[in-house]
Design an enzyme around this catalytic site. Structure first.
Site, PDB file in Angstrom:
ATOM      1  N   HIS A 228       0.812  -1.220   0.000  1.00 50.02           N
ATOM      2  CA  HIS A 228       0.000   0.000   0.000  1.00 50.02           C
ATOM      3  C   HIS A 228       0.845   1.269   0.000  1.00 50.02           C
ATOM      4  O   HIS A 228       0.901   1.984  -0.980  1.00 50.02           O
ATOM      5  CB  HIS A 228      -0.940  -0.034   1.206  1.00 50.02           C
ATOM      6  N   GLU A 268      -4.275  -4.390   9.516  1.00 47.96           N
ATOM      7  CA  GLU A 268      -4.501  -3.434   8.434  1.00 47.96           C
ATOM      8  C   GLU A 268      -3.481  -2.291   8.410  1.00 47.96           C
ATOM      9  O   GLU A 268      -3.805  -1.132   8.626  1.00 47.96           O
ATOM     10  CB  GLU A 268      -5.922  -2.867   8.503  1.00 47.96           C
ATOM     11  N   HIS A 270      -1.350   0.630   6.967  1.00 49.66           N
ATOM     12  CA  HIS A 270      -1.517   1.557   5.843  1.00 49.66           C
ATOM     13  C   HIS A 270      -0.275   2.433   5.708  1.00 49.66           C
ATOM     14  O   HIS A 270       0.697   2.040   5.120  1.00 49.66           O
ATOM     15  CB  HIS A 270      -2.793   2.376   6.004  1.00 49.66           C
ATOM     16  N   GLU A 285      -4.870   0.327  11.100  1.00 52.83           N
ATOM     17  CA  GLU A 285      -6.238   0.831  11.153  1.00 52.83           C
ATOM     18  C   GLU A 285      -7.015   0.285  12.342  1.00 52.83           C
ATOM     19  O   GLU A 285      -8.097   0.788  12.667  1.00 52.83           O
ATOM     20  CB  GLU A 285      -6.957   0.508   9.837  1.00 52.83           C
TER      21      GLU A 285
END
Length: 298
Positions: A228, A268, A270, A285
């Site tokens: 990401h 998660e 990021h 997250e």
């Protein structure tokens, strides 16, 4: 190859607030966005986090240190650019394009901030005084995403176009298609060689474009990793988050790839940045910032 370095997690909010992006501020603290609850957080390692509340529905997304000693961020859902001083004073600037969905933001070589408008196919420029100029892309549906300064220009990913874009300080835009179609580039960061590193979230690869225009795509060991965000350390190693693989990864200039498992499943990851302590910090997250010690397994 996956190794087990020192990875520490620091709770900064509840799991529904959504830490999304993180950067090192001019005050030596970590600053991060809370995309779901509408806030900007500040963490000094070893101290309690502080959260500055915004409009709860504004969707603060990417954050960067500006040339004026403040932090600048995109408000994806409110279609604004925000500025917060290290003392916590917030200013928001409405954008002329209306519902452009600003996402990426980065300081440029001209002393202004440059941002992407995902929903309006544009790149914008905002001065530290709030004067905005917007430049339309030559194609529609490109979904421009992350942006970074490299050399005398800004480079940005075109997520749905499978390309990188370059915009000069005069507003001239060129598009550079990637070798892999539908690669879904998202994150981008400049390297010390003047080239750029970028993530291909749909292809499971990390790409590098050299200053002479040569593009190399490096497949990750886990093809479902969904890389990401990316940042580059002082030694030229690119660090990236594997949103689908629950890892932080690194790739050296000679293309040696290492993976670092995060301790909490489905966390998660990021945004990612080189922290004030020289470690890598990533926004999870699920409510944490994670610190990865680059001295292990690299």
């Amino acid at each position: 190859m996956t190794t087990s370095p020192t990875v520490e997690e620091y709770a900064v909010c509840d799991r529904d607030s959504g830490p999304y992006a993180v950067t090192t501020g001019p005050d030596g603290a970590l600053w991060f966005t809370l995309v779901h609850s509408g806030g900007i957080g500040r963490l000094v390692p070893g101290e309690e986090p502080v959260v500055h509340r915004l409009d709860p529905d504004c969707g603060p997304t990417v954050i960067c240190a500006g040339p004026d000693g403040a932090l600048w961020f995109t408000e994806y859902r409110a279609h604004r650019i925000g500025r917060i001083t290290v003392a916590g004073e917030v200013t928001a600037y409405a954008l002329p394009s209306g519902g452009c969905g600003p996402f990426g933001i980065a300081p440029g070589p001209d002393g202004a901030l440059w941002y992407t408008g995902t929903a309006a196919d544009l790149v914008g420029r905002i001065t530290v005084d709030g004067e905005v100029t917007e430049y339309p892309l030559p194609s529609s549906g490109a979904f421009p995403s992350a942006i970074a300064a490299a050399g005398d220009a800004m480079w940005f990913t075109m997520n749905q176009a499978g390309a990188l874009g370059r915009i000069g300080m005069d507003g001239g835009i060129t598009v550079h298609p990637l070798p892999t179609e539908a690669a879904g580039p998202v994150g981008i960061a400049a390297g010390p060689d003047g080239g750029v590193w970028f993530t291909e979230i749909a292809a499971g690869r990390i790409g590098h474009r050299s200053p002479d225009g040569r593009v190399t795509e490096h497949p990750l060991p886990d093809p479902a990793a969904r890389p990401h965000a990316v940042t580059v350390d002082a030694g030229g190693t690119a660090w990236f988050t594997e949103w689908g693989g629950n890892r932080v990864g690194s790739i050296t200039p000679d293309a040696r790839i290492t993976g670092y498992d995060l301790p909490t499943p489905a966390s998660e990851p990021h945004g990612i940045t080189v922290g004030p302590d020289g470690a890598l910090w990533t926004a999870l997250e699920t409510g944490f910032l994670a610190r990865v010690d680059p001295g292990h397994g690299v």
